[in-house]
Each structure stands twice: as C-alpha cells, then as structure tokens.
Write a protein that holds these residues in place. Structure first.
Motif, PDB file in Angstrom:
ATOM      1  N   GLU A   1      19.296  82.315 -14.260  1.00  0.00           N
ATOM      2  CA  GLU A   1      18.108  83.147 -14.415  1.00  0.00           C
ATOM      3  C   GLU A   1      16.837  82.299 -14.359  1.00  0.00           C
ATOM      4  N   ARG A   2      16.882  81.124 -14.981  1.00  0.00           N
ATOM      5  CA  ARG A   2      15.687  80.269 -15.012  1.00  0.00           C
ATOM      6  C   ARG A   2      15.266  79.878 -13.596  1.00  0.00           C
ATOM      7  N   GLU A   3      16.238  79.485 -12.764  1.00  0.00           N
ATOM      8  CA  GLU A   3      15.866  79.106 -11.397  1.00  0.00           C
ATOM      9  C   GLU A   3      15.351  80.310 -10.611  1.00  0.00           C
ATOM     10  N   LEU A   4      15.998  81.461 -10.765  1.00  0.00           N
ATOM     11  CA  LEU A   4      15.544  82.654 -10.053  1.00  0.00           C
ATOM     12  C   LEU A   4      14.117  83.016 -10.467  1.00  0.00           C
ATOM     13  N   GLN A   5      13.819  82.916 -11.755  1.00  0.00           N
ATOM     14  CA  GLN A   5      12.472  83.227 -12.217  1.00  0.00           C
ATOM     15  C   GLN A   5      11.450  82.214 -11.700  1.00  0.00           C
TER      16      GLN A   5
ATOM     17  N   TRP B   1       8.821  94.337  -3.775  1.00  0.00           N
ATOM     18  CA  TRP B   1       9.326  95.677  -4.118  1.00  0.00           C
ATOM     19  C   TRP B   1      10.556  95.511  -4.998  1.00  0.00           C
ATOM     20  N   VAL B   2      10.574  96.163  -6.154  1.00  0.00           N
ATOM     21  CA  VAL B   2      11.647  95.923  -7.126  1.00  0.00           C
ATOM     22  C   VAL B   2      12.878  96.788  -6.895  1.00  0.00           C
ATOM     23  N   ALA B   3      12.813  97.757  -5.998  1.00  0.00           N
ATOM     24  CA  ALA B   3      13.928  98.692  -5.787  1.00  0.00           C
ATOM     25  C   ALA B   3      14.780  98.276  -4.599  1.00  0.00           C
ATOM     26  N   SER B   4      16.048  98.702  -4.620  1.00  0.00           N
ATOM     27  CA  SER B   4      16.939  98.441  -3.494  1.00  0.00           C
ATOM     28  C   SER B   4      16.574  99.281  -2.277  1.00  0.00           C
ATOM     29  N   MET B   5      16.308 100.573  -2.491  1.00  0.00           N
ATOM     30  CA  MET B   5      15.923 101.419  -1.362  1.00  0.00           C
ATOM     31  C   MET B   5      14.477 101.127  -1.004  1.00  0.00           C
ATOM     32  N   PRO B   6      14.151 101.163   0.279  1.00  0.00           N
ATOM     33  CA  PRO B   6      12.883 100.596   0.729  1.00  0.00           C
ATOM     34  C   PRO B   6      11.643 101.394   0.366  1.00  0.00           C
ATOM     35  N   CYS B   7      10.543 100.704   0.551  1.00  0.00           N
ATOM     36  CA  CYS B   7       9.205 101.234   0.347  1.00  0.00           C
ATOM     37  C   CYS B   7       8.842 102.159   1.522  1.00  0.00           C
ATOM     38  N   ARG B   8       7.540 102.472   1.652  1.00  0.00           N
ATOM     39  CA  ARG B   8       7.103 103.248   2.809  1.00  0.00           C
ATOM     40  C   ARG B   8       7.242 102.386   4.057  1.00  0.00           C
ATOM     41  N   LEU B   9       7.969 102.914   5.039  1.00  0.00           N
ATOM     42  CA  LEU B   9       8.284 102.148   6.232  1.00  0.00           C
ATOM     43  C   LEU B   9       7.511 102.667   7.436  1.00  0.00           C
ATOM     44  N   PRO B  10       7.175 101.785   8.366  1.00  0.00           N
ATOM     45  CA  PRO B  10       6.577 102.228   9.631  1.00  0.00           C
ATOM     46  C   PRO B  10       7.689 102.771  10.530  1.00  0.00           C
ATOM     47  N   PRO B  11       7.355 103.279  11.721  1.00  0.00           N
ATOM     48  CA  PRO B  11       8.400 103.701  12.658  1.00  0.00           C
ATOM     49  C   PRO B  11       9.421 102.586  12.880  1.00  0.00           C
ATOM     50  N   ASP B  12      10.658 102.994  13.130  1.00  0.00           N
ATOM     51  CA  ASP B  12      11.780 102.057  13.157  1.00  0.00           C
ATOM     52  C   ASP B  12      11.510 100.831  14.027  1.00  0.00           C
TER      53      ASP B  12
ATOM     54  N   GLU C   1      14.179  95.368 -14.348  1.00  0.00           N
ATOM     55  CA  GLU C   1      14.190  93.933 -14.607  1.00  0.00           C
ATOM     56  C   GLU C   1      13.351  93.244 -13.534  1.00  0.00           C
ATOM     57  N   PRO C   2      12.303  92.507 -13.897  1.00  0.00           N
ATOM     58  CA  PRO C   2      11.434  91.903 -12.878  1.00  0.00           C
ATOM     59  C   PRO C   2      12.174  91.053 -11.854  1.00  0.00           C
TER      60      PRO C   2
ATOM     61  N   SER D   1       6.867  97.562  -9.513  1.00  0.00           N
ATOM     62  CA  SER D   1       6.622  96.351  -8.724  1.00  0.00           C
ATOM     63  C   SER D   1       5.344  95.661  -9.170  1.00  0.00           C
ATOM     64  N   GLU D   2       4.319  96.455  -9.480  1.00  0.00           N
ATOM     65  CA  GLU D   2       3.062  95.876  -9.951  1.00  0.00           C
ATOM     66  C   GLU D   2       3.235  95.236 -11.322  1.00  0.00           C
ATOM     67  N   GLN D   3       4.037  95.875 -12.194  1.00  0.00           N
ATOM     68  CA  GLN D   3       4.313  95.275 -13.504  1.00  0.00           C
ATOM     69  C   GLN D   3       5.008  93.930 -13.357  1.00  0.00           C
ATOM     70  N   ALA D   4       6.026  93.889 -12.490  1.00  0.00           N
ATOM     71  CA  ALA D   4       6.747  92.637 -12.281  1.00  0.00           C
ATOM     72  C   ALA D   4       5.833  91.568 -11.709  1.00  0.00           C
TER      73      ALA D   4
END
Length: 511
Positions: free
Chosen positions: A82-86, A102-113, A322-323, A454-457
């Motif tokens: 954890e220390r190295e990852l942080q 972005w803290v989530a697995s599923m993506p943010c707002r995406l442009p056209p493919d 978790e950040p 994401s902003e909090q992290a």
C-alpha cells in the motif's frame, strides 16, 4: 463447517511452515483513467513528467494513452504494498495539472469510440508493436470496452510447483464469484458507455444505466468479454494443457480477423496478427499464471521453459471509496482466499464446468445481491448466499490458523470476519453502497458521484506532498525511462515487418 475439512485445511496450512508463509509476496497493478475537471476522458498525451510509458518500471499506460497503470513491486506485507502504491499515486497527482484519476472501474464520459486515444510508445519496433496491438483490440472489441479499469493482484508463495499453482487457479475460477459479490463496485455505468449498443441495463438516474442487484458489470457481459474467446476451451489441468490451448489460439488464423488483414486498405497496420489472440495478453480471464519475462521473450515460452512464478488475479474492481482503489484489509482477505484455493482439494476441470462457471460469473456480476440467486455447482444448484458463506467460513478457519502460525493475533481473522458480516448484509456491499450514494446525494448520476470521489482522492494525494527523497527517486526514474526509450529507438535497425514476423513466429512460443 465440517470439522474434518477444518482439520484438513489447517493441517495443510501448518505443513507449509512459518518460513514459507513469511515468503508470501503480493504486488498490485492498478489502472485508472485520466480525466478533466468535468469528468471527461483526458485527450492529452501521456505527461512527460511521468516518464516513458514504454520503459518506466512503475508508471505506464494500459490500452489508452489516457489510461494510467501504476505498478508496485512484490512486497512481504500488505502495508509495504500500500505504501508504494500511495507514493506512486502522490507523484502522479503532483505531476498532473488540471487532470485527476478516475476512481471507478467503469469509465468516465467518453468521446466517440474512434477518438479514444490508444497508447503511444514511440518509434521503436517494440513501441510500434504495442500500439498496433492496441489498434487490434479496438478493431476487435471496440475501444470503449478497453477503457474499463481494475486492480490486478499478483501473488506468490515460495516452493509451489506448476501443479500446485494450477490447482489454485482451478479453485479460484470455481469460487471467484465470492470476490465479485464482496468487492464488486461497478453496478452502474455512464450512458455514453452503452450508447448505440444493445444492453439489458435499466435507466436509474441522470445519464446513468445499471441493474438493481448488480455487483460488477465490469465482469459481466458488458465488460471484458469476447464471443470469439468464449469458444476457446482453455484447460487449467496442467501447464502443458494450458499452454497447448493458448498455443493454438496464438497461431491459428481466425477467419473474421483474417478477413480484416494485418493492414487496412490504406496499407497501415491495424492489428498485429489475424489469429484468435494477437499475443498472450489478449486472453481474458479472472486469473492468469504468470512468469517474469526476459527482454523480447514471449510470455508463453517463459511459462513453458521456467514454470509458473506467480498468479495474477484480474477480477477486482477499483474500490471508489478508497483513494488508491484497494485497502489493506482487502489485500489480507485476498491472501487468505488464495491460500484457501491452494489448500483445498482441486479436481480436474472439464469443458462443461468451464461453461457453467462462465454462467455463474455473469449471474453474480448482474444479479449477485438478489435474494435466492442460484448458481451451478456440478449437477446441483446452490444459493449464492449458502455457497459463499461456506467458502468464507473455511477462509475464517484458515485465517485463524495463519494468525496462530505467524503469531499475529487477529491480523487475518478480522478482515475475514468483516467479509462474512458484509456477505450476510448485502446492503453493506460496495455495489449497494455506490447505488445508494448515487440515489441519495447525486440524483442517480454515476458520473457525478464518481467525479466527486475522484476529486476527493485527488485532494488527498495533492495534500500529502512526497518526501523529498521519494520524489527525487521517482523523478529520476521518469528521466531515465525517457532516455531508455530514446536509446531503443536509436538502436533499432530491423524493418518493422521483419520484427513483427520474428516476434510472432510460432517456434518462439515453444520451450
């Protein structure tokens, strides 16, 4: 649980001995999208301050130029990992300007493919090959799917042979539904991800789709799935059977991909090969046997020649609460879960079982918190709550035994007890918490919740400046990686087509 089974598991754990158990190692590869302040995918190049994505040892990119991958070394403790990852997180955050991760697995707002940028690695042959491989992924599966992110947990124990690792893998595949339900945190997606696609999701808020009982859409039919690969019957009964399965997929032309050709109509490369798998990394799975490769070596050759070195767990969602995407208790739980997979009896797999396990995975990914959900277990059907509780009870026995063996009272027992408590209270699971927070505070908007987290992290990472010596070490690593990329580019003399044909030659897969 059955007392005889309890005695068997604890006896097998004791037979490993404290020295081998102390040799357990874990490392993390964590993917995250770079996004702008509005929660849209950043379309900027990989920041020069982070070094070369081709040669940096711990900061690279995955599919997209905007998709960072942070890599730790192998550590003797979850705390060191954890220390190295942080530290890497803090360096990245302090090197970015108006972007965050972005803290989530599923993506943010995406442009056209087609405007999602693929990773760029320079003009060397290996750099070009990495980019063309990603072009092939986009061509075959679409670029949106490749922007899904996750945690890969790399784990090893000294003294294990190939058969032991493959026994672990078979059991992991049987019981990985436990991890999807316990740690899945992707029950919803931004509408842009499914735009123009047929899907079973329901509108659940502003620009958001999901399923009410979903745990991990990332691991379901909207995630890393391939109809072509679904027909690939990979056997995990031995290294030789596994290698033979992949060898065929890597060397036999697949008609739909063969029709596309290696180059497009304009003569530019758009995939590395026309086989079912371009290279080994294209094979999807919840867990992989791995071996550190030498420069220019094929991963399958390394496995065949030197055997399994560690396993790579690939089904963990990012924990958006978790950040860093994963917490120490989760790592400790994974250590116990993997020991359970290793020490439990592991009968051979069959093609029929593999098909049933895929159905179980999709059921738990889409409906894992639904009361009465039934899974296939051999010829029987078992309630997910019952089957998972049985596995977790056995994990608790192992955790208690490990703590006695290592003289660490409660260290592993507590995370497993907490997991059991969450298992019995589905409303406390990350997927349920995410849906609840979306509904109560963000108008049902996945994008708004994920951006806020994401902003909090990002604030946390920026608010904790790195120690000068750590910042200096990572800065030097970035500079060295840029020079190494330039050295490789200057040293290349082989025409790319000759390089491609040489690298993909079937004989290079053999031991």
């Amino acid at each position: 649980m059955n007392p005889m089974r309890s005695d068997t598991l604890t006896g097998r754990l004791r037979s490993l001995g404290p020295a081998r158990l102390a040799g357990m190692r874990r490392g993390i590869e964590k993917e995250s999208l770079r996004v702008d302040t509005e929660g849209a995918l950043a379309l900027t190049p990989h920041p020069a301050a982070l070094g070369s994505a081709l040669t940096h040892p711990c900061i690279t990119t995955d599919f997209s130029e905007s998709q960072l991958e942070l890599i730790t070394g192998a550590h003797a403790s979850a705390e060191d990992c954890e220390r190295e990852l942080q530290q890497i997180h803090r360096f990245v955050a302090q090197s970015l300007t108006d972007e965050r991760l972005w803290v989530a697995s599923m993506p943010c707002r995406l442009p056209p493919d087609q405007t999602i940028p693929i990773g760029r690695y320079g003009s060397s042959n290996i750099g070009r090959a990495k980019s063309i491989y990603r072009m092939g992924l986009g061509l075959r599966y679409g670029r949106r799917m490749q922007t899904i992110c996750g945690i890969h947990y790399n784990w090893s124990l000294p003294g294990l042979d190939n058969d032991a690792y493959f026994g672990l893998i078979r059991n992991f595949r049987r019981h990985s539904f436990v991890l999807l339900r316990l740690f899945g945190a992707s029950p919803a997606v931004c509408g842009c991800f499914v735009e123009g696609r047929r899907h079973p999701l329901q509108p659940i808020g502003a620009g958001t789709y999901g399923l009410p009982w979903a745990t991990s859409l990332r691991m379901g039919q909207l995630g890393y799935q391939s109809d072509a690969q679904a027909a690939l019957n990979v056997s995990y009964n031995s290294l030789s059977s596994y290698a033979a399965s992949l060898h065929g997929a890597l060397t036999t032309p697949h008609p739909p991909y063969e029709a596309l050709g290696v180059r497009n109509l304009g003569g530019e490369y758009h995939q590395l090969a026309t086989s079912l798998l371009q290279i080994e990394n294209e094979f999807y799975g919840t867990i992989r046997p791995k071996r550190t490769i030498r420069s220019g070596e094929r991963p399958l050759h390394a496995l065949r020649e030197r055997g399994v070195e560690y396993v790579e767990v690939r089904c963990m969602d990012l924990d958006p609460f978790e950040p860093a995407g994963i917490a120490i208790p989760t790592m400790l739980f994974l250590d116990i879960f993997l020991l359970h997979c290793l020490l439990s009896d592991s009968p051979p797999d069959t093609p029929e079982e593999s098909v049933a396990l895929a159905r179980n995975q999709h059921q738990v990914a889409s409906h894992g918190r639904q009361d009465g959900l039934m899974l296939e277990c051999g010829t029987d059907r078992v309630a997910v709550e019952e089957w998972g509780a049985r596995v977790l009870d056995e994990c608790l026995v192992l955790a208690e035994a490990l703590d006695r063996e290592m003289r660490t009272p409660g260290r592993h027992q507590r995370p497993v007890e907490a997991a059991l408590q969450r298992w019995r209270d589905p409303a406390s699971l990350p997927s349920a918490r995410l849906l609840s927070a979306m509904a109560s505070d963000f108008g049902g908007s996945f994008k708004s919740l994920a951006l806020a987290l994401s902003e909090q992290a990002d604030s946390q990472w920026r608010g904790r400046p790195l120690e000068p010596e750590v910042f200096s070490r990572l800065t030097v690593a970035a500079e060295v990686s840029l020079r190494e990329q330039q050295r490789r580019e200057a040293a290349d003399t082989m025409p790319f087509e000759a390089y491609r044909e040489h690298y993909l030659a079937p004989e290079r897969l053999l031991p």
